[in-house]
Write an enzyme that holds these catalytic residues in place. Structure first.
Site, PDB file in Angstrom:
ATOM      1  N   ARG A 195       0.875  -1.236   0.069  1.00  0.00           N
ATOM      2  CA  ARG A 195      -0.103   0.000  -0.026  1.00  0.00           C
ATOM      3  C   ARG A 195       0.781   1.189   0.011  1.00  0.00           C
ATOM      4  NH1 ARG A 195      -0.299   0.780   5.921  1.00  0.00           N
ATOM      5  NH2 ARG A 195       0.463  -1.369   6.840  1.00  0.00           N
ATOM      6  N   TYR A 252      10.544   4.789  16.413  1.00  0.00           N
ATOM      7  CA  TYR A 252      10.863   5.124  14.873  1.00  0.00           C
ATOM      8  C   TYR A 252      11.878   6.004  14.800  1.00  0.00           C
ATOM      9  CZ  TYR A 252       9.244   7.038  10.372  1.00  0.00           C
ATOM     10  OH  TYR A 252       9.040   7.238   8.920  1.00  0.00           O
TER      11      TYR A 252
HETATM   12  N1  LIG Z   1       4.189   8.567   5.382  1.00  0.00           N
HETATM   13  C1  LIG Z   1       5.181   9.548   5.493  1.00  0.00           C
HETATM   14  O1  LIG Z   1       4.638  10.748   5.670  1.00  0.00           O
HETATM   15  C2  LIG Z   1       6.557   9.210   5.566  1.00  0.00           C
HETATM   16  C3  LIG Z   1       7.269  10.296   5.864  1.00  0.00           C
HETATM   17  C4  LIG Z   1       8.765  10.035   6.050  1.00  0.00           C
HETATM   18  C5  LIG Z   1       9.245   8.741   5.691  1.00  0.00           C
HETATM   19  N2  LIG Z   1       8.237   7.921   5.492  1.00  0.00           N
HETATM   20  C6  LIG Z   1       8.812   6.572   5.126  1.00  0.00           C
HETATM   21  O2  LIG Z   1       8.236   6.180   3.891  1.00  0.00           O
HETATM   22  C7  LIG Z   1       8.032   4.510   3.799  1.00  0.00           C
HETATM   23  C8  LIG Z   1       6.714   4.205   3.473  1.00  0.00           C
HETATM   24  O3  LIG Z   1       5.788   4.964   4.269  1.00  0.00           O
HETATM   25  P1  LIG Z   1       4.165   4.740   4.260  1.00  0.00           P
HETATM   26  O4  LIG Z   1       3.678   5.865   4.815  1.00  0.00           O
HETATM   27  O5  LIG Z   1       3.819   4.355   3.116  1.00  0.00           O
HETATM   28  O6  LIG Z   1       3.888   3.307   5.230  1.00  0.00           O
HETATM   29  P2  LIG Z   1       2.563   2.574   5.441  1.00  0.00           P
HETATM   30  O7  LIG Z   1       1.433   3.069   4.652  1.00  0.00           O
HETATM   31  O8  LIG Z   1       2.590   2.407   6.838  1.00  0.00           O
HETATM   32  O9  LIG Z   1       2.888   1.244   4.761  1.00  0.00           O
HETATM   33  C9  LIG Z   1       4.043   0.434   5.280  1.00  0.00           C
HETATM   34  C10 LIG Z   1       4.361  -0.874   4.514  1.00  0.00           C
HETATM   35  O10 LIG Z   1       5.042  -1.906   5.169  1.00  0.00           O
HETATM   36  C11 LIG Z   1       4.803  -3.018   5.312  1.00  0.00           C
HETATM   37  N3  LIG Z   1       5.188  -3.409   6.736  1.00  0.00           N
HETATM   38  C12 LIG Z   1       5.091  -2.857   7.887  1.00  0.00           C
HETATM   39  N4  LIG Z   1       5.435  -3.554   9.047  1.00  0.00           N
HETATM   40  C13 LIG Z   1       5.852  -4.676   8.564  1.00  0.00           C
HETATM   41  C14 LIG Z   1       6.465  -5.918   8.865  1.00  0.00           C
HETATM   42  N5  LIG Z   1       6.709  -6.291  10.082  1.00  0.00           N
HETATM   43  N6  LIG Z   1       6.952  -6.659   8.028  1.00  0.00           N
HETATM   44  C15 LIG Z   1       6.620  -6.672   6.630  1.00  0.00           C
HETATM   45  N7  LIG Z   1       6.083  -5.507   6.006  1.00  0.00           N
HETATM   46  C16 LIG Z   1       5.690  -4.669   6.894  1.00  0.00           C
HETATM   47  C17 LIG Z   1       3.209  -2.832   5.385  1.00  0.00           C
HETATM   48  O11 LIG Z   1       2.782  -4.213   4.786  1.00  0.00           O
HETATM   49  P3  LIG Z   1       1.295  -4.662   5.720  1.00  0.00           P
HETATM   50  O12 LIG Z   1       0.343  -3.678   5.245  1.00  0.00           O
HETATM   51  O13 LIG Z   1       0.985  -5.797   4.791  1.00  0.00           O
HETATM   52  O14 LIG Z   1       1.617  -4.810   6.946  1.00  0.00           O
HETATM   53  C18 LIG Z   1       3.157  -1.656   4.258  1.00  0.00           C
HETATM   54  O15 LIG Z   1       3.103  -2.043   2.935  1.00  0.00           O
HETATM   55  C19 LIG Z   1       8.668   4.297   5.181  1.00  0.00           C
HETATM   56  O16 LIG Z   1       9.792   3.729   5.291  1.00  0.00           O
HETATM   57  C20 LIG Z   1       8.298   5.573   6.000  1.00  0.00           C
HETATM   58  O17 LIG Z   1       9.114   5.528   7.159  1.00  0.00           O
HETATM   59  C21 LIG Z   1       7.036   8.130   5.322  1.00  0.00           C
END
Ligand SMILES: NC(=O)c1ccc[n+]([C@@H]2O[C@H](COP(=O)([O-])OP(=O)(O)OC[C@H]3O[C@@H](n4cnc5c(N)ncnc54)[C@H](OP(=O)(O)O)[C@@H]3O)[C@@H](O)[C@H]2O)c1
Length: 258
Positions: A15, A157
Site C-alpha cells: 500500500r 521510529y
Molecule cells: N508517510 C510519511 O509521511 C512518511 C514520511 C517520512 C518517511 N516515510 C517512510 O516512507 C516509507 C513508506 O511509508 P508509508 O507511509 O507508505 O508506510 P505505510 O503506509 O505504513 O506502509 C508500510 C508498509 O510496510 C509494510 N510493513 C509494515 N510492517 C511490516 C512488517 N513487520 N513486515 C513486513 N512488512 C511490513 C506494510 O505491509 P502490511 O500492510 O502488509 O503490514 C506496508 O506495505 C517508510 O519507510 C516510512 O518510514 C513516510
C-alpha cells in the site's frame, strides 16, 4: 528510464508509497516483487497487474521482524530465479501509539527496530551477497527526517531511521567496490491516505510548516527512487537525498515570529 530485464524488490509495497514505487518500476519494464507482512499483498499485486497487464509481478509476504522468515523468503526467490537486481527498503513500522518514551515497553521499542533496522539489514545483506556475485546493482533505503530531528513521542521510529542512515553509510562504503550502490532518500511529509483523517486545522498547520506548502507526492518520490536506482548516476554512492518540501532548512515554521 528503463528497468527492462531487472528484478526489483520493493518492501512494504502492499500500500501507499511502496505500492506507488512498485507501480513506477512496473511501468519502467521491471519484473517487480511486491511485499507486505500478510496475504493482502496478493490483492495489491492483482490491482497493479490490472493497471499494467504487460508487467511481470510477484507477491511475497513475510514479517520483517522475523529473520528466519526473511531467510526463507529469499531462499524461495533464489529457487525461482527471482533474486533482485534492485532492493528498495521501504517497509516500516511507523511506531505509532504506545511510543511515549517513559511508558513504552521494551518489546514495543524492540519491535520497531526489528522491522525498520534489522529487517532492512537482513534483506540488504542477502541482496548484496547476490549482487556481488552478479557484478552489482542498487539498494535504496527509504529514510525520514525523523532520523535527524525526532518526531515527538516516536522514539523507536526516530531511533530506527537514524540507525538506517548510519547503516546506509557503512553499506555504501563497503559495497561500492563490488558495483553495489547504496543510497538513502530522506522524506518529510508524504501524501498518503492518512492525510484524509487529519482535521482541517492540522492539515493547514502541516502546510504552513513546509516551505513548499505541500507534502511530497508518492509519484514524485517514485521518480526519484528510479533515478537513484538507475544507471544514470553510477557514482551516486552513500548519498542522503532529502526530499521534504524544504521542511528541514527552516529554523521555525514561517508563521512563528522570531
Ligand atoms: N508517510 C510519511 O509521511 C512518511 C514520511 C517520512 C518517511 N516515510 C517512510 O516512507 C516509507 C513508506 O511509508 P508509508 O507511509 O507508505 O508506510 P505505510 O503506509 O505504513 O506502509 C508500510 C508498509 O510496510 C509494510 N510493513 C509494515 N510492517 C511490516 C512488517 N513487520 N513486515 C513486513 N512488512 C511490513 C506494510 O505491509 P502490511 O500492510 O502488509 O503490514 C506496508 O506495505 C517508510 O519507510 C516510512 O518510514 C513516510
Amino acid at each position: 528510464m528503463s528497468f527492462a530485464g531487472k528484478t526489483v524488490l520493493v518492501t512494504g509495497s502492499s500500500r501507499n508509497l511502496g505500492y506507488t514505487i512498485a507501480a513506477a518500476f512496473a511501468e519502467a519494464g521491471a519484473r517487480v516483487i511486491m511485499h507486505g507482512s500478510h496475504g493482502s499483498v496478493e490483492a495489491s499485486r492483482d490491482k497493479l497487474a490490472a493497471a499494467f497487464p504487460q508487467a511481470e509481478l510477484h507477491a511475497a509476504s513475510f514479517n520483517l521482524g522475523d529473520s528466519a522468515a526473511i531467510d526463507a523468503a529469499f531462499a524461495s526467490f533464489k529457487e525461482q530465479g527471482l533474486m533482485p537486481d534492485v532492493l528498495v527498503n521501504n517497509a516500516a513500522h511507523l511506531g505509532l501509539g504506545e511510543s511515549d518514551f517513559l511508558k513504552q515497553t521494551p518489546e514495543h521499542f524492540r519491535e520497531v527496530l526489528e522491522v525498520n533496522l534489522f529487517g532492512a539489514f537482513r534483506c540488504a545483506q542477502l541482496v548484496a551477497q547476490h549482487l556481488k556475485e552478479i557484478g552489482g546493482g542498487a539498494i535504496v533505503n527509504i529514510s525520514s527526517l525523523a532520523g535527524e530531528r525526532g518526531i515527538f513521542g516516536r522514539s523507536g521510529y526516530n531511533t530506527s531511521k537514524a540507525a538506517l542512515d548510519g547503516m546506509t553509510r557503512s553499506m555504501a562504503q563497503e559495497l561500492s567496490g563490488d558495483g553495489i550502490r547504496v543510497n538513502a532518500i530522506v522524506l518529510g511529509y508524504v501524501w498518503t491516505e492518512r492525510w484524509n483523517a487529519l482535521s482541517e486545522a492540522d492539515t493547514q498547520r502541516r502546510l504552513m510548516n513546509t516551505p513548499a506548502a505541500a507534502p511530497s507526492s508518492q509519484e514524485e518520490i517514485s521518480r526519484l527512487v528510479l533515478f537513484v536506482a538507475s544507471e544514470a548516476v553510477p557514482t551516486l554512492v552513500g548519498a542522503r537525498i532529502v526530499l521534504d518540501g524544504g521542511l528541514n532548512v527552516q529554523q521555525v515554521p514561517r508563521d512563528v515570529v522570531v
